[in-house]
Design a protein around this motif. Structure first.
Motif, PDB file in Angstrom:
ATOM      1  N   GLY A  10      22.969  41.060  58.293  1.00 39.59           N
ATOM      2  CA  GLY A  10      23.667  41.693  57.195  1.00 39.59           C
ATOM      3  C   GLY A  10      23.515  41.179  55.729  1.00 39.59           C
ATOM      4  N   ASP A  11      24.047  41.785  54.840  1.00 38.72           N
ATOM      5  CA  ASP A  11      23.848  41.584  53.402  1.00 38.72           C
ATOM      6  C   ASP A  11      25.209  40.805  53.001  1.00 38.72           C
ATOM      7  OD1 ASP A  11      21.305  42.664  52.930  1.00 38.72           O
ATOM      8  OD2 ASP A  11      22.332  44.435  53.606  1.00 38.72           O
ATOM      9  N   GLU A  12      24.771  39.686  51.844  1.00 34.60           N
ATOM     10  CA  GLU A  12      26.010  38.967  51.336  1.00 34.60           C
ATOM     11  C   GLU A  12      25.652  39.592  49.836  1.00 34.60           C
ATOM     12  OE1 GLU A  12      28.108  34.886  51.406  1.00 34.60           O
ATOM     13  OE2 GLU A  12      25.981  34.822  51.936  1.00 34.60           O
ATOM     14  N   LEU A  13      26.736  39.767  49.245  1.00 32.37           N
ATOM     15  CA  LEU A  13      26.749  39.941  47.738  1.00 32.37           C
ATOM     16  C   LEU A  13      27.692  39.060  47.099  1.00 32.37           C
ATOM     17  CD1 LEU A  13      26.088  41.755  45.116  1.00 32.37           C
ATOM     18  CD2 LEU A  13      27.965  42.971  45.764  1.00 32.37           C
ATOM     19  N   THR A  14      27.222  38.298  46.092  1.00 25.63           N
ATOM     20  CA  THR A  14      28.241  37.376  45.440  1.00 25.63           C
ATOM     21  C   THR A  14      27.840  37.461  43.911  1.00 25.63           C
ATOM     22  OG1 THR A  14      26.048  35.490  45.379  1.00 25.63           O
ATOM     23  CG2 THR A  14      27.343  35.351  47.112  1.00 25.63           C
ATOM     24  N   LEU A  15      29.015  37.580  43.420  1.00 23.83           N
ATOM     25  CA  LEU A  15      28.998  37.721  41.942  1.00 23.83           C
ATOM     26  C   LEU A  15      29.860  36.880  40.903  1.00 23.83           C
ATOM     27  CD1 LEU A  15      30.227  41.561  42.599  1.00 23.83           C
ATOM     28  CD2 LEU A  15      28.217  40.925  41.664  1.00 23.83           C
ATOM     29  N   ARG A  16      29.633  36.616  39.925  1.00 22.76           N
ATOM     30  CA  ARG A  16      30.515  35.876  38.916  1.00 22.76           C
ATOM     31  C   ARG A  16      30.682  36.966  37.790  1.00 22.76           C
ATOM     32  NH1 ARG A  16      28.470  30.950  35.238  1.00 22.76           N
ATOM     33  NH2 ARG A  16      30.375  30.594  33.899  1.00 22.76           N
ATOM     34  N   LEU A  17      31.771  37.152  37.732  1.00 21.42           N
ATOM     35  CA  LEU A  17      32.250  38.026  36.631  1.00 21.42           C
ATOM     36  C   LEU A  17      32.856  37.473  35.392  1.00 21.42           C
ATOM     37  CD1 LEU A  17      33.669  41.060  38.834  1.00 21.42           C
ATOM     38  CD2 LEU A  17      31.313  40.703  38.082  1.00 21.42           C
ATOM     39  N   SER A  18      32.390  37.765  34.225  1.00 18.20           N
ATOM     40  CA  SER A  18      33.008  36.723  33.056  1.00 18.20           C
ATOM     41  C   SER A  18      33.189  37.956  31.921  1.00 18.20           C
ATOM     42  CB  SER A  18      31.895  35.847  32.474  1.00 18.20           C
ATOM     43  OG  SER A  18      31.259  35.071  33.744  1.00 18.20           O
ATOM     44  N   ALA A  19      33.875  37.134  30.820  1.00 18.91           N
ATOM     45  CA  ALA A  19      34.463  37.959  29.602  1.00 18.91           C
ATOM     46  C   ALA A  19      35.418  39.185  30.112  1.00 18.91           C
ATOM     47  CB  ALA A  19      33.215  38.571  28.937  1.00 18.91           C
ATOM     48  N   ILE A  20      35.978  38.672  31.128  1.00 15.10           N
ATOM     49  CA  ILE A  20      37.102  39.934  31.900  1.00 15.10           C
ATOM     50  C   ILE A  20      38.013  39.917  30.633  1.00 15.10           C
ATOM     51  CG2 ILE A  20      39.166  40.121  33.203  1.00 15.10           C
ATOM     52  CD1 ILE A  20      37.374  38.295  35.212  1.00 15.10           C
ATOM     53  N   SER A  21      37.964  41.464  30.600  1.00 18.84           N
ATOM     54  CA  SER A  21      38.945  41.906  29.492  1.00 18.84           C
ATOM     55  C   SER A  21      40.212  41.781  29.599  1.00 18.84           C
ATOM     56  CB  SER A  21      38.494  43.413  28.852  1.00 18.84           C
ATOM     57  OG  SER A  21      38.647  44.153  30.046  1.00 18.84           O
ATOM     58  N   ASP A  22      40.801  42.141  30.883  1.00 21.59           N
ATOM     59  CA  ASP A  22      42.239  42.246  31.100  1.00 21.59           C
ATOM     60  C   ASP A  22      42.490  41.167  32.209  1.00 21.59           C
ATOM     61  OD1 ASP A  22      45.069  42.572  31.804  1.00 21.59           O
ATOM     62  OD2 ASP A  22      44.533  44.658  32.343  1.00 21.59           O
ATOM     63  N   THR A  23      43.329  39.869  32.095  1.00 16.28           N
ATOM     64  CA  THR A  23      43.445  38.997  33.041  1.00 16.28           C
ATOM     65  C   THR A  23      44.670  38.867  33.547  1.00 16.28           C
ATOM     66  OG1 THR A  23      43.869  37.302  31.160  1.00 16.28           O
ATOM     67  CG2 THR A  23      41.491  37.252  31.794  1.00 16.28           C
ATOM     68  N   ARG A  24      45.452  39.864  33.066  1.00 15.85           N
ATOM     69  CA  ARG A  24      46.951  39.551  33.649  1.00 15.85           C
ATOM     70  C   ARG A  24      47.263  39.562  35.186  1.00 15.85           C
ATOM     71  NH1 ARG A  24      49.194  45.086  31.332  1.00 15.85           N
ATOM     72  NH2 ARG A  24      47.027  45.406  31.546  1.00 15.85           N
ATOM     73  N   LEU A  25      46.257  40.342  35.708  1.00 15.19           N
ATOM     74  CA  LEU A  25      46.688  40.534  37.210  1.00 15.19           C
ATOM     75  C   LEU A  25      46.087  39.364  38.067  1.00 15.19           C
ATOM     76  CD1 LEU A  25      46.261  44.330  37.772  1.00 15.19           C
ATOM     77  CD2 LEU A  25      48.497  42.791  37.492  1.00 15.19           C
ATOM     78  N   LEU A  26      45.142  38.477  37.280  1.00 14.63           N
ATOM     79  CA  LEU A  26      44.410  37.487  37.997  1.00 14.63           C
ATOM     80  C   LEU A  26      45.248  36.378  38.636  1.00 14.63           C
ATOM     81  CD1 LEU A  26      41.183  37.117  35.895  1.00 14.63           C
ATOM     82  CD2 LEU A  26      41.744  38.706  37.844  1.00 14.63           C
ATOM     83  N   GLY A  27      46.569  36.073  38.114  1.00 15.25           N
ATOM     84  CA  GLY A  27      47.317  35.350  38.710  1.00 15.25           C
ATOM     85  C   GLY A  27      48.496  35.757  39.809  1.00 15.25           C
ATOM     86  N   ASP A  28      48.398  37.180  39.862  1.00 14.39           N
ATOM     87  CA  ASP A  28      49.616  38.004  40.477  1.00 14.39           C
ATOM     88  C   ASP A  28      49.393  38.163  41.891  1.00 14.39           C
ATOM     89  OD1 ASP A  28      51.118  40.162  41.630  1.00 14.39           O
ATOM     90  OD2 ASP A  28      51.555  40.688  39.534  1.00 14.39           O
ATOM     91  N   ASP A  29      50.022  37.501  42.848  1.00 18.43           N
ATOM     92  CA  ASP A  29      49.642  37.459  44.447  1.00 18.43           C
ATOM     93  C   ASP A  29      49.718  39.098  44.996  1.00 18.43           C
ATOM     94  OD1 ASP A  29      49.589  34.686  44.100  1.00 18.43           O
ATOM     95  OD2 ASP A  29      51.291  34.644  45.699  1.00 18.43           O
ATOM     96  N   THR A  30      50.782  39.698  44.337  1.00 17.51           N
ATOM     97  CA  THR A  30      50.695  41.070  44.872  1.00 17.51           C
ATOM     98  C   THR A  30      49.715  42.011  44.408  1.00 17.51           C
ATOM     99  OG1 THR A  30      53.247  40.947  44.775  1.00 17.51           O
ATOM    100  CG2 THR A  30      52.421  43.162  44.751  1.00 17.51           C
ATOM    101  N   ALA A  31      49.181  41.890  43.119  1.00 16.04           N
ATOM    102  CA  ALA A  31      48.242  42.604  42.659  1.00 16.04           C
ATOM    103  C   ALA A  31      46.837  42.041  43.558  1.00 16.04           C
ATOM    104  CB  ALA A  31      48.030  42.506  41.206  1.00 16.04           C
ATOM    105  N   LEU A  32      46.840  41.016  43.731  1.00 15.56           N
ATOM    106  CA  LEU A  32      45.626  40.835  44.403  1.00 15.56           C
ATOM    107  C   LEU A  32      45.332  41.106  45.711  1.00 15.56           C
ATOM    108  CD1 LEU A  32      44.949  37.108  42.699  1.00 15.56           C
ATOM    109  CD2 LEU A  32      43.837  39.113  42.285  1.00 15.56           C
ATOM    110  N   THR A  33      46.752  40.907  46.352  1.00 11.85           N
ATOM    111  CA  THR A  33      46.826  41.573  47.962  1.00 11.85           C
ATOM    112  C   THR A  33      46.247  43.031  47.868  1.00 11.85           C
ATOM    113  OG1 THR A  33      48.469  40.049  48.300  1.00 11.85           O
ATOM    114  CG2 THR A  33      48.505  41.858  49.848  1.00 11.85           C
ATOM    115  N   THR A  34      46.849  43.800  46.849  1.00 12.95           N
ATOM    116  CA  THR A  34      46.539  45.328  46.963  1.00 12.95           C
ATOM    117  C   THR A  34      44.945  45.433  46.465  1.00 12.95           C
ATOM    118  OG1 THR A  34      48.839  45.645  46.078  1.00 12.95           O
ATOM    119  CG2 THR A  34      47.000  47.410  45.533  1.00 12.95           C
ATOM    120  N   PHE A  35      44.682  44.457  45.582  1.00  8.60           N
ATOM    121  CA  PHE A  35      43.153  44.739  45.216  1.00  8.60           C
ATOM    122  C   PHE A  35      42.449  44.432  46.335  1.00  8.60           C
ATOM    123  CE2 PHE A  35      39.109  42.288  44.330  1.00  8.60           C
ATOM    124  CZ  PHE A  35      38.536  43.248  43.721  1.00  8.60           C
ATOM    125  N   MET A  36      42.494  43.260  47.305  1.00  9.44           N
ATOM    126  CA  MET A  36      41.491  43.331  48.389  1.00  9.44           C
ATOM    127  C   MET A  36      41.760  44.288  49.323  1.00  9.44           C
ATOM    128  SD  MET A  36      40.095  40.446  47.591  1.00  9.44           S
ATOM    129  CE  MET A  36      39.593  39.494  49.103  1.00  9.44           C
TER     130      MET A  36
END
Length: 149
Positions: A10-36
């Protein structure tokens, strides 16, 4: 589109994303659950377990969230660092998926960002799809290890 050949697992994609414009949801468990959930649904994967969200407390440069989903096809994981405005991501699958879909889901979560690191790796280059061939390969490998060759 990421395309799997018959000559690897299979294939594995790894990313490092920087200079994120909106960090509000990066610490939100509910938002990250929905995102995943949205991410793996969009790329056509099947959830076996998760999403599991964990918090890393500590100094701001190390504080953030980790989220992982165990998939029938393998796994998807992210690590967020709101203070640094960064995300690390790892998507590994034996099923083809489109990188553009992954990137679009991150845009929906955080808006604009820069791709600071990106690696697409073909994993299991010698992985046989035949179970009997896999057993023979593993037996040969174990025998070589035990004989010191």
């Amino acid at each position: 589109m990421i395309v799997l050949g018959d000559d690897h697992y299979g294939d594995e994609l790894t990313l490092r994303l920087s200079a994120i414009s909106d960090t509000r949801l990066l610490g939100d468990d509910t938002a990250l659950t929905t995102f995943m959930q949205d991410l793996v649904t969009r790329i056509g994967m099947t959830v076996i377990a998760g999403p599991l969200i964990a918090t890393e407390a500590g100094p701001p440069e190390k504080a953030g969230k980790s989220a992982v989903v165990i998939l029938a096809e393998s796994h998807a994981a992210i690590h967020t660092y709101p203070h640094l405005r960064e995300i690390f991501a790892d998507i590994f699958s034996c099923k083809p998926f489109r990188e553009a879909d992954v990137l679009d889901e991150f845009h929906r979560l955080v808006g604009d960002y820069e791709i600071t690191e990106r690696t697409l790796t073909r994993r299991g280059e010698e992985w046989p799809r035949d179970v009997h061939a896999a057993r023979r390969l593993w037996s040969t490998h174990r025998a070589a290890l035990s004989s010191g060759t």
